[in-house]
Design a protein around this motif. Structure first.
Motif, PDB file in Angstrom:
ATOM      1  N   LYS A 105     -11.431 -20.750  -8.511  1.00 51.05           N
ATOM      2  CA  LYS A 105     -12.534 -19.815  -8.727  1.00 51.05           C
ATOM      3  C   LYS A 105     -11.944 -18.435  -8.980  1.00 51.05           C
ATOM      4  O   LYS A 105     -10.854 -18.120  -8.515  1.00 51.05           O
ATOM      5  CB  LYS A 105     -13.444 -19.764  -7.502  1.00 51.05           C
ATOM      6  N   ARG A 106     -12.699 -17.603  -9.694  1.00 51.45           N
ATOM      7  CA  ARG A 106     -12.264 -16.245 -10.003  1.00 51.45           C
ATOM      8  C   ARG A 106     -13.386 -15.282  -9.647  1.00 51.45           C
ATOM      9  O   ARG A 106     -14.544 -15.483 -10.021  1.00 51.45           O
ATOM     10  CB  ARG A 106     -11.914 -16.125 -11.481  1.00 51.45           C
ATOM     11  N   VAL A 107     -13.032 -14.251  -8.901  1.00 52.59           N
ATOM     12  CA  VAL A 107     -13.978 -13.211  -8.544  1.00 52.59           C
ATOM     13  C   VAL A 107     -13.605 -11.938  -9.300  1.00 52.59           C
ATOM     14  O   VAL A 107     -12.422 -11.670  -9.541  1.00 52.59           O
ATOM     15  CB  VAL A 107     -13.997 -12.956  -7.016  1.00 52.59           C
ATOM     16  N   SER A 108     -14.614 -11.179  -9.681  1.00 49.51           N
ATOM     17  CA  SER A 108     -14.420  -9.872 -10.309  1.00 49.51           C
ATOM     18  C   SER A 108     -15.537  -8.977  -9.802  1.00 49.51           C
ATOM     19  O   SER A 108     -16.717  -9.287  -9.989  1.00 49.51           O
ATOM     20  CB  SER A 108     -14.464  -9.987 -11.837  1.00 49.51           C
ATOM     21  N   MET A 109     -15.148  -7.893  -9.137  1.00 48.94           N
ATOM     22  CA  MET A 109     -16.165  -7.035  -8.541  1.00 48.94           C
ATOM     23  C   MET A 109     -15.633  -5.629  -8.351  1.00 48.94           C
ATOM     24  O   MET A 109     -14.423  -5.391  -8.409  1.00 48.94           O
ATOM     25  CB  MET A 109     -16.593  -7.585  -7.191  1.00 48.94           C
ATOM     26  N   ASP A 110     -16.551  -4.710  -8.135  1.00 50.32           N
ATOM     27  CA  ASP A 110     -16.219  -3.345  -7.740  1.00 50.32           C
ATOM     28  C   ASP A 110     -16.591  -3.185  -6.275  1.00 50.32           C
ATOM     29  O   ASP A 110     -17.639  -3.673  -5.830  1.00 50.32           O
ATOM     30  CB  ASP A 110     -17.001  -2.323  -8.567  1.00 50.32           C
ATOM     31  N   ALA A 111     -15.718  -2.502  -5.536  1.00 50.07           N
ATOM     32  CA  ALA A 111     -15.965  -2.232  -4.120  1.00 50.07           C
ATOM     33  C   ALA A 111     -15.887  -0.732  -3.883  1.00 50.07           C
ATOM     34  O   ALA A 111     -14.966  -0.066  -4.383  1.00 50.07           O
ATOM     35  CB  ALA A 111     -14.940  -2.948  -3.249  1.00 50.07           C
ATOM     36  N   THR A 112     -16.853  -0.217  -3.144  1.00 47.36           N
ATOM     37  CA  THR A 112     -16.836   1.183  -2.726  1.00 47.36           C
ATOM     38  C   THR A 112     -16.355   1.216  -1.288  1.00 47.36           C
ATOM     39  O   THR A 112     -16.941   0.565  -0.421  1.00 47.36           O
ATOM     40  CB  THR A 112     -18.241   1.807  -2.851  1.00 47.36           C
ATOM     41  N   GLN A 113     -15.271   1.946  -1.069  1.00 50.32           N
ATOM     42  CA  GLN A 113     -14.632   1.973   0.247  1.00 50.32           C
ATOM     43  C   GLN A 113     -14.523   3.409   0.741  1.00 50.32           C
ATOM     44  O   GLN A 113     -14.463   4.348  -0.052  1.00 50.32           O
ATOM     45  CB  GLN A 113     -13.231   1.354   0.166  1.00 50.32           C
ATOM     46  N   ARG A 114     -14.451   3.559   2.050  1.00 55.52           N
ATOM     47  CA  ARG A 114     -14.223   4.868   2.653  1.00 55.52           C
ATOM     48  C   ARG A 114     -13.058   4.747   3.624  1.00 55.52           C
ATOM     49  O   ARG A 114     -13.037   3.894   4.501  1.00 55.52           O
ATOM     50  CB  ARG A 114     -15.471   5.364   3.387  1.00 55.52           C
ATOM     51  N   TRP A 115     -12.071   5.587   3.407  1.00 54.67           N
ATOM     52  CA  TRP A 115     -10.873   5.607   4.237  1.00 54.67           C
ATOM     53  C   TRP A 115     -10.784   6.950   4.963  1.00 54.67           C
ATOM     54  O   TRP A 115     -11.299   7.951   4.488  1.00 54.67           O
ATOM     55  CB  TRP A 115      -9.612   5.509   3.402  1.00 54.67           C
ATOM     56  N   THR A 116     -10.070   6.953   6.072  1.00 54.99           N
ATOM     57  CA  THR A 116      -9.583   8.186   6.677  1.00 54.99           C
ATOM     58  C   THR A 116      -8.064   8.078   6.671  1.00 54.99           C
ATOM     59  O   THR A 116      -7.507   7.060   7.106  1.00 54.99           O
ATOM     60  CB  THR A 116     -10.100   8.362   8.121  1.00 54.99           C
ATOM     61  N   VAL A 117      -7.410   9.104   6.147  1.00 58.63           N
ATOM     62  CA  VAL A 117      -5.947   9.129   6.102  1.00 58.63           C
ATOM     63  C   VAL A 117      -5.457  10.395   6.792  1.00 58.63           C
ATOM     64  O   VAL A 117      -6.183  11.389   6.878  1.00 58.63           O
ATOM     65  CB  VAL A 117      -5.410   9.065   4.645  1.00 58.63           C
ATOM     66  N   ARG A 118      -4.238  10.327   7.296  1.00 64.25           N
ATOM     67  CA  ARG A 118      -3.651  11.521   7.914  1.00 64.25           C
ATOM     68  C   ARG A 118      -2.149  11.535   7.675  1.00 64.25           C
ATOM     69  O   ARG A 118      -1.541  10.518   7.346  1.00 64.25           O
ATOM     70  CB  ARG A 118      -3.981  11.586   9.391  1.00 64.25           C
ATOM     71  N   ARG A 119      -1.586  12.690   7.873  1.00 65.54           N
ATOM     72  CA  ARG A 119      -0.144  12.879   7.710  1.00 65.54           C
ATOM     73  C   ARG A 119       0.628  11.936   8.621  1.00 65.54           C
ATOM     74  O   ARG A 119       0.208  11.660   9.744  1.00 65.54           O
ATOM     75  CB  ARG A 119       0.264  14.300   8.057  1.00 65.54           C
ATOM     76  N   SER A 120       1.771  11.476   8.109  1.00 64.89           N
ATOM     77  CA  SER A 120       2.643  10.593   8.877  1.00 64.89           C
ATOM     78  C   SER A 120       4.043  10.661   8.284  1.00 64.89           C
ATOM     79  O   SER A 120       4.210  10.883   7.088  1.00 64.89           O
ATOM     80  CB  SER A 120       2.133   9.159   8.799  1.00 64.89           C
ATOM     81  N   ASP A 121       5.028  10.439   9.131  1.00 61.11           N
ATOM     82  CA  ASP A 121       6.412  10.366   8.634  1.00 61.11           C
ATOM     83  C   ASP A 121       6.910   8.917   8.630  1.00 61.11           C
ATOM     84  O   ASP A 121       8.099   8.658   8.559  1.00 61.11           O
ATOM     85  CB  ASP A 121       7.333  11.249   9.476  1.00 61.11           C
ATOM     86  N   LYS A 122       5.985   7.947   8.670  1.00 60.82           N
ATOM     87  CA  LYS A 122       6.340   6.525   8.779  1.00 60.82           C
ATOM     88  C   LYS A 122       6.593   5.853   7.427  1.00 60.82           C
ATOM     89  O   LYS A 122       7.026   4.705   7.383  1.00 60.82           O
ATOM     90  CB  LYS A 122       5.238   5.750   9.506  1.00 60.82           C
ATOM     91  N   ASN A 123       6.286   6.538   6.311  1.00 56.82           N
ATOM     92  CA  ASN A 123       6.514   5.952   4.991  1.00 56.82           C
ATOM     93  C   ASN A 123       6.823   7.059   3.990  1.00 56.82           C
ATOM     94  O   ASN A 123       6.692   8.241   4.300  1.00 56.82           O
ATOM     95  CB  ASN A 123       5.311   5.113   4.548  1.00 56.82           C
ATOM     96  N   ARG A 124       7.193   6.682   2.793  1.00 58.55           N
ATOM     97  CA  ARG A 124       7.604   7.676   1.788  1.00 58.55           C
ATOM     98  C   ARG A 124       6.438   8.450   1.187  1.00 58.55           C
ATOM     99  O   ARG A 124       6.640   9.419   0.472  1.00 58.55           O
ATOM    100  CB  ARG A 124       8.410   6.992   0.695  1.00 58.55           C
ATOM    101  N   TYR A 125       5.210   8.033   1.485  1.00 54.08           N
ATOM    102  CA  TYR A 125       4.037   8.721   0.949  1.00 54.08           C
ATOM    103  C   TYR A 125       3.571   9.855   1.851  1.00 54.08           C
ATOM    104  O   TYR A 125       2.753  10.671   1.448  1.00 54.08           O
ATOM    105  CB  TYR A 125       2.900   7.715   0.709  1.00 54.08           C
ATOM    106  N   GLY A 126       4.069   9.878   3.093  1.00 53.37           N
ATOM    107  CA  GLY A 126       3.731  10.942   4.022  1.00 53.37           C
ATOM    108  C   GLY A 126       2.329  10.860   4.585  1.00 53.37           C
ATOM    109  O   GLY A 126       1.860  11.809   5.203  1.00 53.37           O
ATOM    110  N   LEU A 127       1.657   9.715   4.371  1.00 55.61           N
ATOM    111  CA  LEU A 127       0.294   9.509   4.844  1.00 55.61           C
ATOM    112  C   LEU A 127       0.132   8.097   5.366  1.00 55.61           C
ATOM    113  O   LEU A 127       0.832   7.184   4.920  1.00 55.61           O
ATOM    114  CB  LEU A 127      -0.715   9.699   3.699  1.00 55.61           C
ATOM    115  N   GLN A 128      -0.822   7.916   6.266  1.00 57.43           N
ATOM    116  CA  GLN A 128      -1.184   6.587   6.748  1.00 57.43           C
ATOM    117  C   GLN A 128      -2.693   6.442   6.774  1.00 57.43           C
ATOM    118  O   GLN A 128      -3.427   7.426   6.929  1.00 57.43           O
ATOM    119  CB  GLN A 128      -0.671   6.355   8.169  1.00 57.43           C
TER     120      GLN A 128
END
Length: 148
Positions: A105-128
């Protein structure tokens, strides 16, 4: 005091997150994108509050879905210093197979999501990702494709 977040760095984290999901990256590479404390993820199939429950979810979906593609359509953020509330609209396509079906089966959809992100030194993006609600709005399925 840390540098205020910038929309471009938030967009880089969003892209990295979906790339990891599409590629089924090893869980050890995905954990640094998620906060260890205060984690609150809401998926249609349940809530996640720690790495152990995230691993259970991740193992299930990476063994179920294949040929995944996430297409980021919009990323908007309300930035407050070193934290932001982020609204993401993402298109998702994926296939799965349910034995003994002759075809996947194949699904195709749009999802609206809400995130909260904050500064972090745990990855190269500087955010988690601290909070992640995958179902802020009902999924918008493409006509003719399977539904979850």
């Amino acid at each position: 005091m840390s540098t205020p977040l910038q929309l471009d760095e938030i967009k880089r984290l969003v892209a990295a997150w979906y790339r990891a999901l599409d590629n089924h990256d090893p869980i050890e590479d995905v954990y640094p994108l998620l906060s260890e404390s205060g984690l609150n993820i809401q998926f249609p199939d349940g809530d996640i509050h720690d790495y152990a429950s995230f691993k259970t979810w991740y193992d299930r979906v990476t063994n179920l879905f294949f040929d995944e593609n996430h297409y980021v359509q919009t990323v908007d953020a309300q930035i407050n210093g070193d934290e932001a509330v982020v609204d993401v609209v993402v298109g998702w396509q994926a296939s799965w197979w349910e034995p003994p079906a002759a075809k996947s089966k194949r699904v195709s959809m749009d999802a609206t999501q809400r995130w909260t992100v904050r500064r972090s030194d745990k990855n190269r993006y500087g955010l988690q990702i601290v909070a992640y609600n995958a179902t802020v709005k009902p999924f918008a399925y493409a006509p003719g494709f399977a539904r979850l």
